[in-house]
Structures are given as structure tokens and as C-alpha cells.
Motif scaffolding. Structure first.
Motif, PDB file in Angstrom:
ATOM      1  N   LYS A 207      53.350 -16.281  15.454  1.00  0.00           N
ATOM      2  CA  LYS A 207      53.773 -15.227  14.553  1.00  0.00           C
ATOM      3  C   LYS A 207      54.817 -15.776  13.579  1.00  0.00           C
ATOM      4  O   LYS A 207      55.502 -16.749  13.857  1.00  0.00           O
ATOM      5  CB  LYS A 207      54.358 -14.071  15.345  1.00  0.00           C
ATOM      6  N   GLY A 208      54.928 -15.132  12.442  1.00  0.00           N
ATOM      7  CA  GLY A 208      55.932 -15.555  11.468  1.00  0.00           C
ATOM      8  C   GLY A 208      55.383 -16.477  10.392  1.00  0.00           C
ATOM      9  O   GLY A 208      56.084 -16.757   9.412  1.00  0.00           O
ATOM     10  N   ARG A 209      54.143 -16.965  10.574  1.00  0.00           N
ATOM     11  CA  ARG A 209      53.485 -17.774   9.553  1.00  0.00           C
ATOM     12  C   ARG A 209      52.059 -17.271   9.393  1.00  0.00           C
ATOM     13  O   ARG A 209      51.480 -16.716  10.324  1.00  0.00           O
ATOM     14  CB  ARG A 209      53.489 -19.251   9.947  1.00  0.00           C
ATOM     15  N   PHE A 210      51.506 -17.514   8.224  1.00  0.00           N
ATOM     16  CA  PHE A 210      50.144 -17.037   7.981  1.00  0.00           C
ATOM     17  C   PHE A 210      49.168 -18.203   8.033  1.00  0.00           C
ATOM     18  O   PHE A 210      49.535 -19.378   7.829  1.00  0.00           O
ATOM     19  CB  PHE A 210      50.054 -16.304   6.623  1.00  0.00           C
ATOM     20  N   ALA A 211      47.913 -17.905   8.340  1.00  0.00           N
ATOM     21  CA  ALA A 211      46.868 -18.929   8.434  1.00  0.00           C
ATOM     22  C   ALA A 211      46.637 -19.552   7.051  1.00  0.00           C
ATOM     23  O   ALA A 211      46.783 -18.869   6.029  1.00  0.00           O
ATOM     24  CB  ALA A 211      45.591 -18.302   8.964  1.00  0.00           C
ATOM     25  N   PRO A 212      46.300 -20.827   6.985  1.00  0.00           N
ATOM     26  CA  PRO A 212      46.021 -21.733   8.113  1.00  0.00           C
ATOM     27  C   PRO A 212      47.242 -22.500   8.599  1.00  0.00           C
ATOM     28  O   PRO A 212      47.096 -23.492   9.327  1.00  0.00           O
ATOM     29  CB  PRO A 212      45.011 -22.695   7.492  1.00  0.00           C
ATOM     30  N   HIS A 213      48.442 -22.049   8.220  1.00  0.00           N
ATOM     31  CA  HIS A 213      49.658 -22.813   8.520  1.00  0.00           C
ATOM     32  C   HIS A 213      50.356 -22.310   9.788  1.00  0.00           C
ATOM     33  O   HIS A 213      51.583 -22.437   9.918  1.00  0.00           O
ATOM     34  CB  HIS A 213      50.625 -22.738   7.325  1.00  0.00           C
ATOM     35  N   ASN A 214      49.611 -21.738  10.718  1.00  0.00           N
ATOM     36  CA  ASN A 214      50.235 -21.163  11.919  1.00  0.00           C
ATOM     37  C   ASN A 214      49.563 -21.592  13.224  1.00  0.00           C
ATOM     38  O   ASN A 214      49.760 -20.972  14.264  1.00  0.00           O
ATOM     39  CB  ASN A 214      50.240 -19.632  11.828  1.00  0.00           C
ATOM     40  N   LEU A 215      48.754 -22.647  13.185  1.00  0.00           N
ATOM     41  CA  LEU A 215      48.066 -23.115  14.390  1.00  0.00           C
ATOM     42  C   LEU A 215      48.896 -24.203  15.069  1.00  0.00           C
ATOM     43  O   LEU A 215      49.214 -25.224  14.457  1.00  0.00           O
ATOM     44  CB  LEU A 215      46.676 -23.653  14.043  1.00  0.00           C
ATOM     45  N   TYR A 216      49.224 -23.987  16.349  1.00  0.00           N
ATOM     46  CA  TYR A 216      50.097 -24.910  17.079  1.00  0.00           C
ATOM     47  C   TYR A 216      49.494 -25.261  18.441  1.00  0.00           C
ATOM     48  O   TYR A 216      48.606 -24.571  18.961  1.00  0.00           O
ATOM     49  CB  TYR A 216      51.488 -24.295  17.295  1.00  0.00           C
ATOM     50  N   THR A 217      50.007 -26.322  18.985  1.00  0.00           N
ATOM     51  CA  THR A 217      49.699 -26.720  20.361  1.00  0.00           C
ATOM     52  C   THR A 217      50.969 -27.313  20.956  1.00  0.00           C
ATOM     53  O   THR A 217      52.040 -27.255  20.342  1.00  0.00           O
ATOM     54  CB  THR A 217      48.519 -27.716  20.417  1.00  0.00           C
ATOM     55  N   ASP A 218      50.883 -27.896  22.148  1.00  0.00           N
ATOM     56  CA  ASP A 218      52.055 -28.502  22.782  1.00  0.00           C
ATOM     57  C   ASP A 218      51.607 -29.614  23.723  1.00  0.00           C
ATOM     58  O   ASP A 218      50.419 -29.750  24.035  1.00  0.00           O
ATOM     59  CB  ASP A 218      52.886 -27.461  23.540  1.00  0.00           C
ATOM     60  N   GLY A 219      52.574 -30.395  24.172  1.00  0.00           N
ATOM     61  CA  GLY A 219      52.262 -31.559  24.987  1.00  0.00           C
ATOM     62  C   GLY A 219      51.582 -31.231  26.295  1.00  0.00           C
ATOM     63  O   GLY A 219      50.677 -31.960  26.735  1.00  0.00           O
ATOM     64  N   LYS A 220      52.000 -30.161  26.950  1.00  0.00           N
ATOM     65  CA  LYS A 220      51.408 -29.805  28.235  1.00  0.00           C
ATOM     66  C   LYS A 220      49.922 -29.513  28.093  1.00  0.00           C
ATOM     67  O   LYS A 220      49.088 -30.002  28.871  1.00  0.00           O
ATOM     68  CB  LYS A 220      52.136 -28.599  28.829  1.00  0.00           C
TER      69      LYS A 220
END
Length: 400
Positions: A207-220
Motif C-alpha cells: 500500500k502507499g504506491r501504485f502499480a507497477p511500482h508497488n510489487l515487492y518481495t523479501d529474502g525469506k
């Protein structure tokens, strides 16, 4: 006659006594023997009998003092000997150095900043994409990032750099050329294809960003996805040469590097105290890692000049292709000094190596490296720092 009687009576009495004694002696011999009396009994015949002597109790045999069974000492577990991490040369435990590299495509649009994951990356590649906007590829090996993103699409030449480590390659879609390559050689031949379109649960929209600049992942999630893709951990040898930091007294003070893409100017300011290059970008001064809030400051900066041209894939998106296999000019900055040398890559899966002008291999400082890939002909502005004072000669050291 009376006198005769007086004589006979005593004689008869004596005879009777004698006869009694004889009879008593004969009777004594015939009778069984009685208990003999010790002298004390004879002496005290008229006194009370002495109490019987008590039978002594047997002295108990002492029980042996139990000897405690010694507790066996635990077998000491040897401390693992640190080994160089393959992408940075930093000393880490062997199991950390064996972690499979993971590459993630990251957006560099103005709306994507500040991005997350820079400071956990071992190597960061940045190159032109399309429309004058560059793109990053962050490669993680010894560190597990808390957050990475925004994640963007694949490009073929980034696959070529990720293939140097057969990395897990995380992205969201891509150019037709890149997707075709991943379909045919994305099961470990070049890389392990970790497309968000296929592995959506390993990515999420914030949340807080609009597509396509809001797709995230993480190390785990990325490490878990690596296991699913069968990208197994294995010991790897560094392909770049590394050395410890130069002593502070031998480093220059200050110095600066400036390069620019069409819509993004980049500046590195050398910091003598930390032996790092503090990074700034257009619209975000200074550049920070949104995951940690810390400045982005690599140990090494490499500027590679490379030929780029239109991909002509029919998309009208002005995508580019690059002559990623080959050789060209490179500026290698480490320990506050920049050397003009060259880069070479002999095949798609072989590593990109950096050389001095005389052809000898370049040595980097152990730590993170930023690789800026620029179009051939790009202006590179180098502002040298103040050189360190000269070391005293041997004779001067003796005088001191």
C-alpha cells in the motif's frame, strides 16, 4: 576296767574318722568331675557372683566410599573457518558462502524511489532499459534482505549477467526476447526463472504506491522459492579478486565520480573514513535504502562502457539490446582511486572480468560492488581527491 574303756573309746573314734575319710575319697573318685573353680572363685566363695563378661559386638566393616562416575566431557565442536563470500570477498561461515545467489530486477522510475534492498546486495548492476530510464539488478548472496523492490520486468542482457552465477532470477514479466530465453533455459541452464506471473505467492503488492511500482518481495520468500526451483546451495569460488581495505593513511581525501543516463544523474563521493563511495541520484539526494534507512555506499564502483541498440522486437517500446559478450572500456574505482582499464566477457555464462591497462587482473576491495553499465561514448567525469602524504623513506624512519 574303767581305764580300759577310756583307752578303747578314743581308738574307736579315730578309726571311724579314718574310715570316713577313706570312703569319701573313694566316692570322689567315682563321681564325675565338677566345674573347677578359678582362684578368684575360691577366694570369694562367700561374696556375690561376678557379672558375666559381655560378648563384644563385631566391628562393622566400613562400606567403601562410592567413587563418582566421571561425566564425559562433550566433544568440542570445531569453529568453522570463515571463507570468502564469492561475490564480495567478505569472510563468512562456509554455509553462508554456499547460499545460492538470487538476482532481483528493481525499478528505477522516479515513482519507485526510494527502493529497498540495496544495502543487503552483494553486487548491484544498473544499465539502460527503455525510454531513457535505467533499471537495477540486485544480486543477493551472503545477506538475506528484509525487503526488495519495486520488482520489475526482465531484460535479456540482465539474464546474461545473472547467468554468471546461475542465479535465481526474480522478475515480473519481461521483454519477448527475455521471456523466450527464460522458457528455454530458465531451469538452471542459464538461471532459475522466478517470474512473479508463475510464483505470485512469493511477491506482494504494498500500500502507499501504485502499480507497477508497488510489487515487492523479501529474502525469506526468495530463499524458499530457490528451494522450490531446486537451486541448491553449493560452495563457490570468487571470480573477482579481492583484498582488505587500504590503510586509512594511504587513502586519498575526497574525490568524486559523475555519470548520467537520459533521466538520471548519478554521483559518487568518496569517503576516506569508511572507504566507501556515497551514492546520490537525481531527485533523491542522498540515496537511501528504504528497507534500512541507511545511505547507499558501495566499496567499489565499476563503470562499463558498452554498445546498446534498439531491440526491434515490434513492441514500439524502444527496448534495447546490448553487446554483453565481448570487451570494452571500464573505469574501476576502489580505495579512493580510479583506474582506466577494460572489461571482458567471453560467453553468456562466463563472468565479466576487469583488467588494468596492462592486462593484469584488477583487485577490488572486499565488500559491495556497484556496476554502472553505460552506453559507449557516455561522458565519465572523475574528480580526484587529495593524495595521501608520502610515506617516509627508510632512512627517515630510522632517524625517527
Amino acid at each position: 576296767m574303767p581305764q580300759l574303756k577310756r583307752l578303747i573309746v578314743p581308738i574307736l573314734a579315730a578309726a571311724a574318722v579314718t574310715t570316713g575319710l577313706v570312703v569319701g575319697m573313694l566316692a570322689a573318685r567315682a563321681a564325675p568331675p565338677g566345674p573347677s573353680l578359678d582362684p578368684g572363685q575360691i577366694a570369694g566363695a562367700t561374696a556375690s557372683p561376678a557379672p558375666p563378661t559381655p560378648t563384644p559386638s563385631p566391628t562393622p566393616t566400613p562400606s567403601p566410599t562410592p567413587v563418582p562416575t566421571p561425566t564425559p566431557s562433550p566433544t568440542p565442536v570445531p569453529t568453522p573457518v570463515p571463507v570468502p563470500a564469492p561475490l564480495t570477498g567478505v569472510l563468512v561461515p562456509p554455509e553462508v558462502a554456499a547460499q545460492h545467489p538470487i538476482a532481483v530486477m528493481v525499478d528505477d522510475h522516479g515513482d519507485a524511489r526510494p527502493q529497498s534492498g540495496f544495502n543487503a546486495a552483494s553486487v548491484v548492476w544498473q544499465a539502460p532499459a527503455e525510454g531513457g530510464i535505467p533499471r537495477y539488478m540486485l544480486i543477493f548472496q551472503e545477506n538475506i534482505p528484509a525487503a526488495v523492490g519495486p520488482v520489475r520486468s526482465a531484460r535479456y542482457y540482465y539474464i546474461a549477467w545473472a547467468a554468471e552465477w546461475r542465479a535465481v532470477y526474480a522478475h515480473s514479466g519481461g521483454s519477448p526476447q527475455a521471456l523466450q530465453t527464460l522458457r528455454s533455459e530458465g531451469s538452471g541452464q542459464l538461471v532459475y526463472n522466478a517470474d512473479e506471473f508463475r510464483w505470485g505467492k512469493s511477491f506482494s503488492r504494498v500500500k502507499g504506491r501504485f502499480a507497477p511500482h508497488n510489487l515487492y518481495t523479501d529474502g525469506k520468500r526468495l530463499r524458499s522459492l530457490a528451494k522450490t526451483l531446486k537451486a541448491t546451495d553449493a560452495a563457490a569460488v570468487p571470480v573477482w579478486q579481492f583484498a582488505p581495505d587500504l590503510l586509512p593513511r594511504l587513502r586519498p581525501r575526497g574525490g568524486r565520480i559523475d555519470v548520467a543516463y537520459s533521466y538520471n544523474k548519478i554521483r559518487y563521493d568518496y569517503d576516506q573514513a569508511t572507504n566507501t563511495y556515497i551514492r546520490s541520484v537525481t531527485g533523491e539526494k542522498p540515496q537511501v535504502d528504504a528497507a534500512t534507512g541507511d545511505r547507499v555506499a558501495p566499496k567499489n564502483v565499476v563503470i562499463m562502457l558498452m554498445k546498446f541498440g534498439p531491440l526491434n522486437d515490434g513492441s514500439r517500446k524502444n527496448r534495447l539490446e546490448a553487446e554483453v559478450v565481448g570487451k570494452g572500456t571500464a573505469y574501476i574505482s576502489t580505495n579512493g582511486t580510479t583506474i582506466k582499464g577494460s572489461w571482458r566477457k567471453v560467453s553468456l555464462t562466463k563472468p565479466t572480468i576487469f583488467f588494468h591497462a596492462d592486462g593484469s587482473r584488477m583487485t577490488l576491495t572486499a565488500g559491495q560492488t556497484f556496476v554502472q553499465v553505460m552506453q559507449t561514448g557516455t561522458k565519465v567525469t572523475l574528480t580526484p581527491g587529495i593524495p595521501p602524504p608520502p610515506e617516509p623513506s627508510t632512512s627517515e624512519q630510522h632517524r625517527q
